[in-house]
Write an enzyme that holds these catalytic residues in place. Structure first.
Site, PDB file in Angstrom:
ATOM      1  N   ASP A   1       0.879  -1.148   0.000  1.00 45.84           N
ATOM      2  CA  ASP A   1       0.000   0.000   0.000  1.00 45.84           C
ATOM      3  C   ASP A   1       0.933   1.220   0.000  1.00 45.84           C
ATOM      4  OD1 ASP A   1      -2.428   1.430   0.551  1.00 45.84           O
ATOM      5  OD2 ASP A   1      -1.646   1.698   2.578  1.00 45.84           O
TER       6      ASP A   1
ATOM      7  N   ASP B   1      -0.753  -0.368   6.017  1.00 43.36           N
ATOM      8  CA  ASP B   1      -0.684   0.253   7.340  1.00 43.36           C
ATOM      9  C   ASP B   1      -1.912  -0.090   8.165  1.00 43.36           C
ATOM     10  OD1 ASP B   1      -2.545   1.714   6.015  1.00 43.36           O
ATOM     11  OD2 ASP B   1      -1.672   3.663   6.446  1.00 43.36           O
TER      12      ASP B   1
ATOM     13  N   ASP C   1      -6.935  -0.981   4.876  1.00 42.25           N
ATOM     14  CA  ASP C   1      -6.692  -2.106   3.995  1.00 42.25           C
ATOM     15  C   ASP C   1      -6.778  -3.466   4.676  1.00 42.25           C
ATOM     16  OD1 ASP C   1      -3.992  -0.110   3.342  1.00 42.25           O
ATOM     17  OD2 ASP C   1      -3.944  -1.505   4.972  1.00 42.25           O
TER      18      ASP C   1
HETATM   19  P1  ADP Z   1      -3.363   4.628  -0.152  1.00 44.38           P
HETATM   20  O1  ADP Z   1      -3.766   3.580  -1.089  1.00 44.38           O
HETATM   21  O2  ADP Z   1      -2.314   5.518  -0.746  1.00 44.38           O
HETATM   22  O3  ADP Z   1      -2.957   4.135   1.192  1.00 44.38           O
HETATM   23  P2  ADP Z   1      -6.066   5.289   0.681  1.00 44.38           P
HETATM   24  O4  ADP Z   1      -6.729   4.134   0.037  1.00 44.38           O
HETATM   25  O5  ADP Z   1      -5.965   5.286   2.156  1.00 44.38           O
HETATM   26  O6  ADP Z   1      -4.631   5.584   0.057  1.00 44.38           O
HETATM   27  O7  ADP Z   1      -6.801   6.608   0.242  1.00 44.38           O
HETATM   28  C1  ADP Z   1      -6.936   6.909  -1.134  1.00 44.38           C
HETATM   29  C2  ADP Z   1      -7.332   8.323  -1.357  1.00 44.38           C
HETATM   30  O8  ADP Z   1      -8.615   8.554  -0.770  1.00 44.38           O
HETATM   31  C3  ADP Z   1      -6.423   9.340  -0.723  1.00 44.38           C
HETATM   32  O9  ADP Z   1      -5.355   9.666  -1.565  1.00 44.38           O
HETATM   33  C4  ADP Z   1      -7.361  10.509  -0.521  1.00 44.38           C
HETATM   34  O10 ADP Z   1      -7.481  11.250  -1.706  1.00 44.38           O
HETATM   35  C5  ADP Z   1      -8.697   9.862  -0.253  1.00 44.38           C
HETATM   36  N1  ADP Z   1      -9.002   9.775   1.185  1.00 44.38           N
HETATM   37  C6  ADP Z   1      -9.120   8.656   1.908  1.00 44.38           C
HETATM   38  N2  ADP Z   1      -9.429   8.925   3.183  1.00 44.38           N
HETATM   39  C7  ADP Z   1      -9.481  10.270   3.280  1.00 44.38           C
HETATM   40  C8  ADP Z   1      -9.755  11.185   4.335  1.00 44.38           C
HETATM   41  N3  ADP Z   1     -10.027  10.778   5.584  1.00 44.38           N
HETATM   42  N4  ADP Z   1      -9.734  12.488   4.044  1.00 44.38           N
HETATM   43  C9  ADP Z   1      -9.469  12.913   2.809  1.00 44.38           C
HETATM   44  N5  ADP Z   1      -9.198  12.112   1.797  1.00 44.38           N
HETATM   45  C10 ADP Z   1      -9.209  10.810   1.992  1.00 44.38           C
HETATM   46 MG    MG Z   2      -3.371   3.317   3.122  1.00 43.94          MG
END
Ligand code: ADP
Ligand code: MG
Length: 654
Positions: A358, A548, A552
């Site tokens: 991730d 993390d 996920d």
């Molecule tokens: P990654 O795959 O990089 O770990 P996530 O799946 O956690 O990212 O989140 C993907 C996207 O969703 C982030 O880049 C953001 O744009 C949006 N996002 C997720 N959770 C939040 C939040 N609490 N506030 C704002 N944006 C969020």
């Molecule tokens: Mg993440």
């Protein structure tokens, strides 16, 4: 993949022959590697007693030998006496097992072989076999103890008492009695009993026992604190946020305990194998004793040969050394802040060829810096920041945690908070809907006119149906991510793949920087699980996923080996993961792969070595070199060498 169907099995302990019932179960987690706790306490005494009985028996046997020229009856009586002194406990315990219908373990083999030897007049041999057997047992116990101690150091993470402040008075209570909201006082040198929030500034914590990280962590007022670490200076006051049983320490302990109970495939194979193998060996021995004398030679000679065959065939070297390798592997990992939920995952890790990561919080630090703020007309920067800060205040996402710091003084009361994984947050503020998240979240709520953040990570804010602007953020790659990926590649992980919910451009930059050639962006958490399924189908070997654990958990559960990192406090991640990295660094993943390979190597080497030696001895005995003590010596010798080889894992540098 996560097997919570924890079986209750009856353990029997090698030293006391207790059949441990359920209420004893807790104390007997280690039973399958030799001894239970109640026996462990008397271990020192027992060992002394064993040495004395063995010495006495040896002296009597020597006397018996000396008397054999004078009076054969006296000598026989003395031999019998010597044999009974050293062997009575083995005989007694196998007799008990026979009564219970549990035949065919190594004590049983030793008993019939030595009784047989006695019957055919090989007194000295019977005693030698028993003495060697017991000596071997003793040495093995001490090897097992060393591995045990490592795990026990971890178990001692839990403090026995805790101090809490009630009505201005300090009370000493059991950690179990602490309730969330209690003020807990921890003095320098003491261990923190429960998770909580610090009320004290400038405290430094020694987290070695949990993360394996020796650099002390400094804590300020308001920081989250995890149980298990030791206060190094001053007096820490913290407000408990969890009960003891839900705190980090309790989670770690439970995991390690379950890990020890959960056998690897190789281990269960060996157990099953010996269940069929031992009776087969006994049957063969009977055939050897009965069939040939009908045609050639004399009965005694073949009986002797069959007894030698029995002793040589004893599977205890395999049965003992293999679990110790896994046990030592789990221990070696635990002392480095890597919690493995079972020997089977060590096996799976050693066969991994693909690692999937991730992005946010795993490869990158997940602590975002604001690089730009773009405002809609009529909106002030303070207004936007306050909205974003309030809207994100309840979320655990790294973006949210970074943004929550933006709120100035006026904290509003928000309600109906909802987190939409991979999109952002929705809540109600002063009866109006507040949206904070990415483009997808905006579009799904009918807001299409938004600023372009030029491929950077951005949080768009909409309030009461009106677009207010966006906050552009940038994250930094963790210092050691690049090194970890390089290491993983040298460890035989052929494919490294990054999955992210973030934008293509952001993903590409980070993948390039880290040397990851395969990446997939703009994925929702559910898409990530699908992608992983696809990867599992197309790639050879096992697939490891490291996340993390913020959103996920489903992906972690889909992988052959799911890894949650820096997962303090995230219960969902700890539950879903097979491996938990307490240190927030992917280098721990490389270390765990290295340890798993070492365990695998030792297990395979042990199996080959033991089977080879046994085959050689069998050939030698068939060729007429049929000394029973040689058989035992070979069996105990191989068991010891194999156990020592397994235990080396605890000393190795990884
Ligand atoms: P990654 O795959 O990089 O770990 P996530 O799946 O956690 O990212 O989140 C993907 C996207 O969703 C982030 O880049 C953001 O744009 C949006 N996002 C997720 N959770 C939040 C939040 N609490 N506030 C704002 N944006 C969020
Ligand atoms: Mg993440």
């Amino acid at each position: 993949m996560n097997n919570n169907g924890h079986q209750h099995k009856e353990h029997s302990c090698s030293c006391c022959s207790h059949e441990h019932e359920q209420e004893h179960e807790q104390q007997h987690k280690y039973a399958h590697i030799g001894k239970c706790d109640c026996c462990h306490e008397h271990e020192g005494d027992d060992r002394k007693k064993d040495v004395v009985t063995m010495a006495v028996s040896l002296v009597i046997a020597v006397l018996a030998f000396a008397f054999s020229h004078i009076s054969s009856v006296l000598s026989q009586v003395l031999f019998l006496f010597a044999y009974m002194i050293c062997g009575y406990d083995v005989l007694l315990s196998s007799a008990k097992k026979i009564v219970k219908g549990k035949l065919f373990d190594e004590q049983f083999l030793m008993s019939i072989a030595t009784i047989g030897a006695f019957i055919i007049g090989e007194y000295a041999e019977a005693i030698a076999v028993m003495l060697f057997y017991k000596l071997g047992e003793m040495l093995q116990d001490s090897a097992t103890d060393k591995s045990r101690q490592k795990i026990e150091q971890l178990i001692s993470l839990a403090p026995e008492t805790a101090r809490i402040l009630r009505d201005g008075h300090e009370l000493s209570v059991s950690p179990d009695d602490i309730v969330p909201g209690d003020t807990v006082i921890v003095r320098a040198g003491e261990r923190i009993p429960v998770d909580g929030i610090s009320n004290t500034d400038a405290i430094s914590l020694d987290m070695t026992a949990i993360t394996g990280e020796s650099v002390p962590q400094s804590i300020k007022n308001g920081d989250r604190i995890f149980s298990g670490s030791i206060v190094q200076n001053g007096v820490l006051s913290l407000t408990a946020t969890k009960h003891y049983c839900d705190s980090t320490v309790a989670n770690i302990l439970e995991m390690v305990e379950n890990a020890i109970d959960k056998k690897s495939k190789t281990e269960s194979f060996i157990t099953k194998f010996s269940k069929i193998y031992t009776p087969a060996v006994v049957a063969l021995a009977v055939l050897i004793a009965v069939i040939p004398p009908l045609f050639v030679g004399n009965f005694y000679e073949y009986l002797h040969r069959s007894l030698v065959f029995l002793v040589v065939s004893c599977p205890c070297a395999l049965v003992l050394s293999i679990p110790i390798a896994y046990f030592a592997g789990i221990g070696a990992c635990a002392s480095r802040g890597i919690l493995i939920k079972g020997g089977n995952y060590l096996d799976a890790l050693s066969k991994a060829e693909t690692a999937v990561f991730d992005k946010t919080g795993t490869l990158t630090k997940g602590s975002f810096e604001v690089t730009d703020i773009i405002l809609s007309e009529g909106v002030s920067e303070k207004q936007l920041c306050d909205l974003a800060g309030n809207g994100e205040a309840f979320s655990n996402h790294p973006i949210a945690i970074s943004l929550a710091k933006l709120v100035s003084s006026d904290v509003h009361s928000v309600s109906n908070q909802k987190e939409i994984s991979g999109q952002g947050t929705v809540c109600t503020l002063d009866q109006k809907t507040l949206l904070c998240g990415n483009k997808l979240l905006m579009n799904q709520n009918g807001i299409y006119e938004i600023f372009d953040s030029e491929g950077k990570t951005a949080v768009h804010v909409a309030y009461d149906g009106k677009y207010m602007g966006c906050i552009v953020l940038s994250d930094v790659i963790k210092d050691d991510s690049k090194k970890a990926i390089k290491e993983l590649k040298t460890l035989g992980i052929k494919n490294c793949i990054m999955l992210t919910g973030d934008k293509e451009n952001v993903a590409k930059d980070i993948a390039d920087e880290l040397g990851i050639s395969d990446w997939r962006a703009e994925l929702l958490p559910s898409d990530k699980a699908h992608e992983l399924e696809k990867i599992k189908k197309t790639c050879r070997g096992n697939v490891v996923f490291a996340g993390d654990g913020i959103n996920d958990a489903p992906v972690i559960a889909t992988a052959d080996v799911g890894v949650a990192m820096g997962a303090f406090g995230s219960d969902a991640a700890i539950n879903a993961a097979d491996v938990v990295l307490m240190k927030d660094s992917l280098c721990s993943l490389a270390t765990s792969v290295r340890i798993s390979k070492s365990v695998r190597k030792k297990v395979v080497a042990n199996i080959i070595f033991i089977l080879l030696v046994k085959a050689l001895i069998l050939i030698a005995s068939a060729a007429g070199c049929d000394y029973m003590w040689l058989g035992v010596f070979a069996d105990i010798g191989t068991a010891l060498i194999a156990t020592a080889n397994s235990a080396r894992i605890l000393k190795e540098k990884f």
